[in-house]
Design a protein around this motif. Structure first.
Motif, mmCIF file in Angstrom:
data_model
loop_
_atom_site.group_PDB
_atom_site.id
_atom_site.type_symbol
_atom_site.label_atom_id
_atom_site.label_comp_id
_atom_site.label_asym_id
_atom_site.label_seq_id
_atom_site.Cartn_x
_atom_site.Cartn_y
_atom_site.Cartn_z
ATOM 1 N N UNK A 1 48.209 1.007 9.586
ATOM 2 C CA UNK A 1 47.016 0.600 8.830
ATOM 3 C C UNK A 1 45.943 0.105 9.785
ATOM 4 N N UNK A 2 46.345 -0.698 10.778
ATOM 5 C CA UNK A 2 45.366 -1.222 11.741
ATOM 6 C C UNK A 2 44.751 -0.095 12.580
ATOM 7 N N UNK A 3 45.567 0.873 12.984
ATOM 8 C CA UNK A 3 45.086 1.952 13.845
ATOM 9 C C UNK A 3 44.230 2.980 13.101
ATOM 10 N N UNK A 4 44.649 3.344 11.895
ATOM 11 C CA UNK A 4 44.001 4.451 11.190
ATOM 12 C C UNK A 4 43.315 4.062 9.892
ATOM 13 N N UNK A 5 43.299 2.791 9.560
ATOM 14 C CA UNK A 5 42.761 2.343 8.281
ATOM 15 C C UNK A 5 41.317 2.711 8.035
ATOM 16 N N UNK A 6 40.494 2.656 9.049
ATOM 17 C CA UNK A 6 39.064 2.966 8.870
ATOM 18 C C UNK A 6 38.781 4.458 8.965
ATOM 19 N N UNK A 7 39.475 5.136 9.873
ATOM 20 C CA UNK A 7 39.236 6.574 10.072
ATOM 21 C C UNK A 7 39.791 7.402 8.911
ATOM 22 N N UNK A 8 40.987 7.095 8.506
ATOM 23 C CA UNK A 8 41.694 7.874 7.484
ATOM 24 C C UNK A 8 41.988 6.983 6.274
ATOM 25 N N UNK A 9 40.967 6.463 5.675
ATOM 26 C CA UNK A 9 41.110 5.472 4.613
ATOM 27 C C UNK A 9 41.974 5.971 3.450
ATOM 28 N N UNK A 10 41.696 7.173 2.976
ATOM 29 C CA UNK A 10 42.445 7.705 1.833
ATOM 30 C C UNK A 10 43.893 8.034 2.200
ATOM 31 N N UNK A 11 44.105 8.544 3.401
ATOM 32 C CA UNK A 11 45.459 8.852 3.855
ATOM 33 C C UNK A 11 46.310 7.601 3.996
ATOM 34 N N UNK A 12 45.727 6.555 4.544
ATOM 35 C CA UNK A 12 46.447 5.293 4.701
ATOM 36 C C UNK A 12 46.711 4.666 3.334
ATOM 37 N N UNK A 13 45.762 4.787 2.413
ATOM 38 C CA UNK A 13 45.975 4.265 1.057
ATOM 39 C C UNK A 13 47.135 4.989 0.381
ATOM 40 N N UNK A 14 47.208 6.289 0.569
ATOM 41 C CA UNK A 14 48.309 7.081 0.010
ATOM 42 C C UNK A 14 49.631 6.674 0.658
ATOM 43 N N UNK A 15 49.620 6.465 1.964
ATOM 44 C CA UNK A 15 50.813 6.037 2.702
ATOM 45 C C UNK A 15 51.314 4.699 2.180
ATOM 46 N N UNK A 16 50.409 3.758 1.961
ATOM 47 C CA UNK A 16 50.806 2.418 1.534
ATOM 48 C C UNK A 16 51.100 2.328 0.043
ATOM 49 N N UNK A 17 50.650 3.306 -0.724
ATOM 50 C CA UNK A 17 50.812 3.274 -2.179
ATOM 51 C C UNK A 17 52.276 3.119 -2.584
ATOM 52 N N UNK A 18 53.150 3.936 -2.059
ATOM 53 C CA UNK A 18 54.565 3.882 -2.412
ATOM 54 C C UNK A 18 55.445 3.526 -1.217
ATOM 55 N N UNK A 19 54.900 2.809 -0.274
ATOM 56 C CA UNK A 19 55.645 2.513 0.946
ATOM 57 C C UNK A 19 56.923 1.743 0.654
ATOM 58 N N UNK A 20 56.850 0.735 -0.202
ATOM 59 C CA UNK A 20 58.040 -0.066 -0.518
ATOM 60 C C UNK A 20 59.137 0.781 -1.147
#
Length: 149
Positions: A21-40
């Protein structure tokens, strides 16, 4: 991302995810949001004993059953009734259960799974609010209403 899913523990997986999230959060906002959506949900298998993780992580029993049903129904369309489909699905469940019987469970792993179950129960109770203790006023109301009946 793959390292986060295959981490040795959930804490390490969360740290790796925070790094992503820290590395790619700004560049790939939607991708990181998708990654974190069901991470747990994706790291839920890390709660269980190490020897069982591969089977838990890679087995999606329901999806495999649906694929099996579609495959068989495609061969002979409309030849199956409800009873035949239920027999087919039951047979697939039996085969899947046979594969799981080859997974050995030691006493240590039983204790690990019991602690996981206790942890999950506590998380559920905290989420639902079952741990809230009633106040003295609520206890008095309960006693008075039960004494009238």
């Amino acid at each position: 991302m793959q390292a986060a899913y295959q981490a040795p523990s959930r804490a390490i997986a969360r740290e790796l995810a925070a790094g992503i999230v820290a590395d790619y959060g700004r560049e790939q906002e939607r991708g990181v949001a998708c990654f974190m959506d069901d991470f747990e949900a994706c790291i839920a298998h890390l709660r269980f004993p190490v020897t069982h993780r591969r089977a838990i992580r890679t087995t999606n029993l329901l999806e495999r059953l649906f694929v099996e049903e579609r495959r068989r129904l495609k061969i002979i369309p409309n030849a199956f009734g409800e009873r035949a489909v239920l027999k087919l699905m039951f047979g697939a469940l039996i085969r899947a259960a046979e594969r799981w019987r080859s997974v050995k469970v030691t006493e240590f792993e039983r204790r690990q799974m019991a602690s996981v179950q206790k942890e999950l129960d506590q998380e559920y109770e905290a989420m639902v609010g079952l741990n809230v203790k009633p106040s003295k006023d609520e206890i008095q109301v309960r006693k008075s209403s039960s004494s009238r009946t």
